[in-house]
Design a protein around this motif. Structure first.
Motif, short mmCIF file in Angstrom:
data_model
loop_
_atom_site.label_atom_id
_atom_site.label_comp_id
_atom_site.label_asym_id
_atom_site.label_seq_id
_atom_site.Cartn_x
_atom_site.Cartn_y
_atom_site.Cartn_z
N ASP A 78 18.51 -18.15 -3.99
CA ASP A 78 19.16 -17.13 -4.97
C ASP A 78 19.97 -17.85 -5.81
O ASP A 78 20.05 -19.36 -5.43
CB ASP A 78 20.39 -16.28 -4.14
N LEU A 79 20.57 -17.57 -6.59
CA LEU A 79 21.46 -18.50 -7.82
C LEU A 79 22.68 -17.66 -8.31
O LEU A 79 22.80 -16.38 -8.01
CB LEU A 79 20.48 -18.32 -9.13
N TRP A 80 23.53 -18.41 -8.88
CA TRP A 80 24.81 -18.05 -9.36
C TRP A 80 24.86 -18.18 -10.79
O TRP A 80 24.33 -19.28 -11.17
CB TRP A 80 25.86 -18.56 -8.77
N LEU A 81 25.51 -17.24 -11.72
CA LEU A 81 25.89 -17.68 -13.14
C LEU A 81 27.05 -18.62 -13.11
O LEU A 81 27.88 -18.49 -12.01
CB LEU A 81 25.85 -16.46 -13.70
N PRO A 82 27.18 -19.38 -14.12
CA PRO A 82 28.29 -20.39 -14.03
C PRO A 82 29.60 -19.88 -13.83
O PRO A 82 30.60 -20.66 -13.51
CB PRO A 82 27.96 -21.25 -15.56
N GLU A 83 29.90 -18.83 -14.65
CA GLU A 83 31.25 -18.12 -14.18
C GLU A 83 31.56 -17.49 -13.04
O GLU A 83 32.81 -16.98 -12.79
CB GLU A 83 31.77 -17.19 -15.60
N LYS A 84 30.66 -17.40 -12.11
CA LYS A 84 30.67 -16.70 -10.96
C LYS A 84 32.15 -16.98 -10.07
O LYS A 84 32.88 -15.90 -9.94
CB LYS A 84 29.54 -16.68 -9.95
N LEU A 85 31.93 -18.01 -9.87
CA LEU A 85 33.32 -18.34 -9.01
C LEU A 85 34.75 -18.28 -9.62
O LEU A 85 35.65 -17.63 -9.18
CB LEU A 85 33.55 -19.91 -8.44
N TYR B 194 37.22 -4.24 -4.16
CA TYR B 194 36.96 -3.77 -5.49
C TYR B 194 35.97 -4.94 -6.07
O TYR B 194 36.01 -6.18 -5.57
CB TYR B 194 38.17 -4.10 -6.51
N ALA B 195 34.96 -4.54 -6.99
CA ALA B 195 33.86 -5.25 -7.39
C ALA B 195 34.09 -5.65 -8.86
O ALA B 195 34.92 -5.07 -9.62
CB ALA B 195 32.47 -4.47 -7.41
N ILE B 196 33.48 -6.74 -9.44
CA ILE B 196 33.38 -7.16 -10.60
C ILE B 196 31.85 -6.58 -11.00
O ILE B 196 31.14 -7.13 -10.46
CB ILE B 196 33.30 -8.80 -10.63
N GLU B 197 32.09 -5.55 -11.77
CA GLU B 197 30.86 -5.01 -12.41
C GLU B 197 29.85 -5.83 -12.93
O GLU B 197 28.63 -5.61 -13.33
CB GLU B 197 31.20 -3.74 -13.01
N GLU B 198 30.17 -6.88 -13.53
CA GLU B 198 29.39 -7.84 -14.34
C GLU B 198 28.61 -8.63 -13.47
O GLU B 198 28.92 -8.94 -12.40
CB GLU B 198 30.57 -8.84 -15.16
N PRO B 199 27.20 -8.63 -13.68
CA PRO B 199 26.44 -9.51 -12.81
C PRO B 199 26.63 -10.87 -12.86
O PRO B 199 26.46 -11.28 -13.88
CB PRO B 199 24.82 -9.10 -13.20
N LEU B 200 27.14 -11.61 -11.76
CA LEU B 200 27.15 -13.06 -11.70
C LEU B 200 26.42 -13.80 -10.89
O LEU B 200 26.55 -14.79 -10.44
CB LEU B 200 28.64 -13.01 -11.26
N ALA B 201 25.14 -12.98 -10.28
CA ALA B 201 24.49 -13.68 -9.33
C ALA B 201 23.05 -12.90 -9.64
O ALA B 201 22.87 -12.10 -10.13
CB ALA B 201 24.80 -13.64 -7.99
#
Length: 271
Positions: A91-98, A189-196
């Motif tokens: 799997d992968l993460w987008l750069p701003e995930k953390l 709570y979730a971050i609704e933006e996809p980050l992974a």
């Protein structure tokens, strides 16, 4: 800040990209604990090479193949930072995930968070977007199935110091872990933006929905101690949710180039 735990088994095809998505994070204070679950391919050499080039990457080699739960628990036991996050070796993460998760958790004093994520195929093409529910509690998680992607989770290790994955469970061990945690958390709570990005391919263990339902049933009955009637109701609700998900899933525009690329880190690390 964050201890990232990555179990791996015969992952030579994808693990370099997974590691590089961690290297590309805008947050730089992290450690990556890679637990090699007795791989028989070139995985060991690949992760050893990464660890030699970046001291933040630490590898653990198991002598016999165990399970993702065992590997993740070893990672948890050796973690040094306050926050724990998980990323599987395909799997992968987008750069701003953390960065975005840490900011949210610190702002709201949250012990647990998760995000939406993309589903990609073996070539990295985006297949669909899986939106995270805005909030989750124990009852919702139990009665609607696992809507939390393991690759998106971050939690406060100090708050959940004694929690570990159940090593008896071979599939959905993450679902059991979240249920255990949510018995002591009112709401997450979730971050609704996809980050992974969650990769599906022939080796994906959750690909078969009938098998997934079977393991969920065993979890509800044997571990959550639900009655037969209650488990049946939950199962029917789970099936309905999966059908609705299939019918309403947000398909990305396939007429465009929908493969995602990541910032270059060290081109020599591409295998």
């Amino acid at each position: 800040m964050v201890s990232v735990i990555m179990p791996c088994y015969n992952s030579q095809k994808y693990i370099s990209s997974s590691i590089e998505s961690v290297l590309a994070q805008s947050v730089t204070e992290w450690e990556l604990l890679i637990i090699n679950d007795a791989s028989t391919d070139n995985t060991k050499d690949i992760i050893n090479d990464f660890s030699k080039r970046d001291p933040r990457i630490k590898v653990f080699h198991l002598e016999k193949n165990s399970s993702a739960a065992v590997a993740r628990n070893i990672g948890i036991d050796n973690a040094q930072y306050k926050h724990i996050a998980f990323l599987d070796s395909d799997d992968l993460w987008l750069p701003e995930k953390l960065d975005k998760q840490l900011s949210l958790m610190e702002k709201r004093n949250m012990p647990f968070s998760f995000t939406s994520y993309y589903v990609i195929n073996h070539e990295g093409k985006v297949l669909e977007l899986r939106k995270a529910p805005e909030i989750v509690n124990y009852d919702k998680l139990l009665n609607h199935g696992n809507e939390i992607g393991c690759l998106t989770v971050m939690y406060n290790r100090e708050r959940f110091q004694n929690y570990r994955f159940n090593e008896e469970i071979r599939i959905h061990e993450d679902y059991k872990m979240w249920l255990d945690m949510f018995e002591n958390v009112d709401t997450a709570y979730a971050i609704e933006e996809p980050l992974a990005l969650y990769r599906v391919h022939a080796g994906s263990k959750n690909l078969n929905k009938f098998r997934s339902l079977k393991w969920n049933w065993l979890l509800w009955r044997n571990y959550q101690k639900q009655s037969v009637i209650s488990s049946l109701i939950i199962s029917l609700r789970w099936i309905k949710n999966k059908v609705v998900q299939r019918l309403t899933v947000k398909k990305l525009n396939t007429s465009r180039n929908n493969s995602l690329t990541f910032p270059s880190v060290d081109q020599k690390s591409v295998y």
